[in-house]
Motif scaffolding. Structure first.
Motif, mmCIF file in Angstrom:
data_model
loop_
_atom_site.group_PDB
_atom_site.id
_atom_site.type_symbol
_atom_site.label_atom_id
_atom_site.label_comp_id
_atom_site.label_asym_id
_atom_site.label_seq_id
_atom_site.Cartn_x
_atom_site.Cartn_y
_atom_site.Cartn_z
ATOM 1 N N GLY A 263 55.217 0.519 42.941
ATOM 2 C CA GLY A 263 54.142 -0.461 43.031
ATOM 3 C C GLY A 263 53.282 -0.343 44.264
ATOM 4 O O GLY A 263 52.688 -1.326 44.710
ATOM 5 N N LYS A 264 53.203 0.845 44.823
ATOM 6 C CA LYS A 264 52.429 1.056 46.048
ATOM 7 C C LYS A 264 51.106 1.747 45.738
ATOM 8 O O LYS A 264 50.992 2.489 44.760
ATOM 9 C CB LYS A 264 53.214 1.919 47.038
ATOM 10 C CG LYS A 264 54.589 1.369 47.398
ATOM 11 C CD LYS A 264 54.492 0.097 48.203
ATOM 12 C CE LYS A 264 55.877 -0.372 48.643
ATOM 13 N NZ LYS A 264 55.801 -1.615 49.437
ATOM 14 N N ASN A 265 50.123 1.511 46.590
ATOM 15 C CA ASN A 265 48.829 2.176 46.442
ATOM 16 C C ASN A 265 48.812 3.445 47.287
ATOM 17 O O ASN A 265 48.217 3.497 48.359
ATOM 18 C CB ASN A 265 47.688 1.243 46.857
ATOM 19 C CG ASN A 265 47.530 0.079 45.914
ATOM 20 O OD1 ASN A 265 47.684 0.230 44.706
ATOM 21 N ND2 ASN A 265 47.211 -1.080 46.462
ATOM 22 N N PHE A 266 49.487 4.475 46.799
ATOM 23 C CA PHE A 266 49.509 5.744 47.512
ATOM 24 C C PHE A 266 48.153 6.435 47.389
ATOM 25 O O PHE A 266 47.427 6.241 46.420
ATOM 26 C CB PHE A 266 50.594 6.669 46.945
ATOM 27 C CG PHE A 266 51.999 6.152 47.108
ATOM 28 C CD1 PHE A 266 52.569 6.053 48.365
ATOM 29 C CD2 PHE A 266 52.739 5.758 46.006
ATOM 30 C CE1 PHE A 266 53.870 5.589 48.522
ATOM 31 C CE2 PHE A 266 54.028 5.286 46.149
ATOM 32 C CZ PHE A 266 54.603 5.198 47.416
ATOM 33 N N SER A 267 47.854 7.276 48.379
ATOM 34 C CA SER A 267 46.639 8.086 48.281
ATOM 35 C C SER A 267 46.817 9.098 47.165
ATOM 36 O O SER A 267 47.939 9.425 46.763
ATOM 37 C CB SER A 267 46.382 8.805 49.610
ATOM 38 O OG SER A 267 47.389 9.777 49.847
ATOM 39 N N SER A 268 45.711 9.621 46.676
ATOM 40 C CA SER A 268 45.769 10.604 45.588
ATOM 41 C C SER A 268 46.545 11.845 46.009
ATOM 42 O O SER A 268 47.338 12.393 45.227
ATOM 43 C CB SER A 268 44.353 10.993 45.157
ATOM 44 O OG SER A 268 43.686 9.889 44.576
ATOM 45 N N ASP A 331 56.749 -9.043 57.047
ATOM 46 C CA ASP A 331 55.291 -9.250 57.048
ATOM 47 C C ASP A 331 54.541 -8.003 56.595
ATOM 48 O O ASP A 331 53.453 -8.087 56.010
ATOM 49 C CB ASP A 331 54.816 -9.644 58.456
ATOM 50 C CG ASP A 331 55.273 -11.038 58.857
ATOM 51 O OD1 ASP A 331 55.344 -11.302 60.076
ATOM 52 O OD2 ASP A 331 55.549 -11.843 57.945
ATOM 53 N N LEU A 332 55.118 -6.822 56.868
ATOM 54 C CA LEU A 332 54.445 -5.568 56.533
ATOM 55 C C LEU A 332 54.622 -5.158 55.079
ATOM 56 O O LEU A 332 53.785 -4.449 54.508
ATOM 57 C CB LEU A 332 54.964 -4.435 57.429
ATOM 58 C CG LEU A 332 54.579 -4.517 58.917
ATOM 59 C CD1 LEU A 332 55.282 -3.413 59.698
ATOM 60 C CD2 LEU A 332 53.069 -4.411 59.082
ATOM 61 N N ILE A 333 55.714 -5.584 54.459
ATOM 62 C CA ILE A 333 56.002 -5.182 53.081
ATOM 63 C C ILE A 333 54.902 -5.683 52.137
ATOM 64 O O ILE A 333 54.524 -6.846 52.161
ATOM 65 C CB ILE A 333 57.377 -5.717 52.627
ATOM 66 C CG1 ILE A 333 58.487 -4.966 53.371
ATOM 67 C CG2 ILE A 333 57.559 -5.547 51.116
ATOM 68 C CD1 ILE A 333 59.876 -5.513 53.096
ATOM 69 N N GLY A 334 54.418 -4.783 51.331
ATOM 70 C CA GLY A 334 53.387 -5.133 50.347
ATOM 71 C C GLY A 334 51.978 -4.943 50.839
ATOM 72 O O GLY A 334 51.025 -5.092 50.078
ATOM 73 N N LYS A 335 51.820 -4.619 52.143
ATOM 74 C CA LYS A 335 50.470 -4.452 52.692
ATOM 75 C C LYS A 335 50.041 -2.998 52.623
ATOM 76 O O LYS A 335 50.852 -2.107 52.524
ATOM 77 C CB LYS A 335 50.419 -4.951 54.134
ATOM 78 C CG LYS A 335 50.638 -6.453 54.242
ATOM 79 C CD LYS A 335 50.479 -6.919 55.666
ATOM 80 C CE LYS A 335 50.641 -8.435 55.785
ATOM 81 N NZ LYS A 335 50.500 -8.916 57.167
#
Length: 335
Positions: A263-268, A331-335
């Motif tokens: 569920g992470k927004n990794f770079s291409s 706090d950092l998780i999900g950002k």
């Protein structure tokens, strides 16, 4: 591309098929009648005379069309259409991400300030509606703004529409292999062309280029959906992913599922690395030492599957500091 340039482009296509109408041309004009040779058996002299006559008619038709197109190039007859009556072409290949950029927002603001598009789009009539041939960005901006769209209207076949769109699209500086490949894939899948080789010959590019772009568009859906913006997928990435798919489809499917589950927004580029990594080598994509007063007291690592681990030697992290670290990580998780 200016309206005049686009009309010159249309002229080349209409000259190949002079039976098609130009924007708002008079349907009763004899110069627009088809000059296709009639079927039947004729004597050699008669056939030659008939052919010569038809050739002269064809040349006259082309000259007539060129004259009308020259008039339209300098003073295009246009009409304003409600955007709700206009549809995107089935060959449209701009990815939705291209309409979610600062550049498109500025473009839309310019059209809003002008009260609509100054440069007309080209559409063809389809039943009681219209289909965009070129000018999809202008059409999209007008539709979002609730403005009518200024348009030229011309009747044309699917093949002519595709040809105009393809020439227009290949002049885009930002055209990606995915977008170009998607347009060509649709054309072949829907039967407009029988093969990539036939399509390549029709549009005037190499068969290799068509095959490479289509290899990006034909990546499995479970792979494409991992990329927030598939227009960033490079041709060489598609080759490596397809090679992986051929060698071990189950492994590629499993890796794709794991990346999606994170569920992470990794770079291409990161997604590509995670898909085709060599499991025989190191599984750590990133590892950095943690130092205190010049001494290494631990490390933080990120695995190929996205797992992050932090290890610190005993005696270097107090209970209070550990509590603060927990809060910071939370706090950092999900950002």
């Amino acid at each position: 591309m200016s309206v005049k340039d686009r009309m010159n482009m249309m002229k080349g296509i209409l000259a190949d098929n002079p039976s098609k109408k130009i924007p708002e041309a008079e349907a009763s004009d004899g110069a627009l009648m088809s000059t296709a040779p009639k079927k039947g058996t004729q004597t050699a002299p008669g056939g030659m005379l008939a052919f010569r006559s038809q050739l002269q008619q064809h040349e006259a038709t082309v000259k007539s069309l060129e004259a009308k197109l020259a008039q339209y190039a300098d003073g295009v007859r246009t009409i304003k259409l409600e955007a709700s009556l206009v549809d995107e072409s089935k060959w449209a290949n701009r990815h939705s991400s291209s309409f979610d950029t600062a550049a498109f927002d500025r473009f839309k603001d310019e059209i809003a300030h002008a009260g609509g598009n100054i440069q007309p789009i080209l559409v063809r009539p389809v039943a009681s509606r219209y289909e965009v041939v070129f000018g999809h960005r202008r059409f999209k901006a007008c539709k979002l703004l609730g403005l009518p769209v200024l348009a030229m209207i011309a009747e044309m076949s699917d093949e002519e529409l595709f040809t105009l769109m393809d020439r227009e699209n290949r002049e885009r500086a930002d055209l990606s292999p995915f977008e170009q490949g998607e347009m060509w894939r649709k054309a072949i899948d829907e039967g407009l062309f029988s093969s990539a080789r036939q399509l390549a010959s029709h549009v005037g590019v190499s068969n290799v280029h068509v095959t490479q772009c289509m290899s990006v568009a034909r990546l499995p859906s479970f792979v494409l959906e991992l990329f927030a913006n598939p227009t960033e997928i490079q041709v060489r990435w598609a080759k490596a992913i397809n090679d992986q798919l051929q060698a071990d489809p189950e492994l590629l499917t499993d890796r794709s599922a794991k990346i999606k589950a994170l569920g992470k927004n990794f770079s291409s580029s990161k997604i590509f690395e995670m898909l085709v990594r060599d499991d025989k080598g190191s599984t750590k994509l990133h590892s950095s030492p943690l130092k205190h007063e010049g001494k290494v007291v631990g490390k933080i690592s990120r695995g190929a599957d996205g797992e992050v681990s932090v290890s610190i030697k005993p005696g270097f992290l107090s209970v209070a500091a550990f509590s603060n670290l927990e809060k910071l990580l939370a706090d950092l998780i999900g950002k």
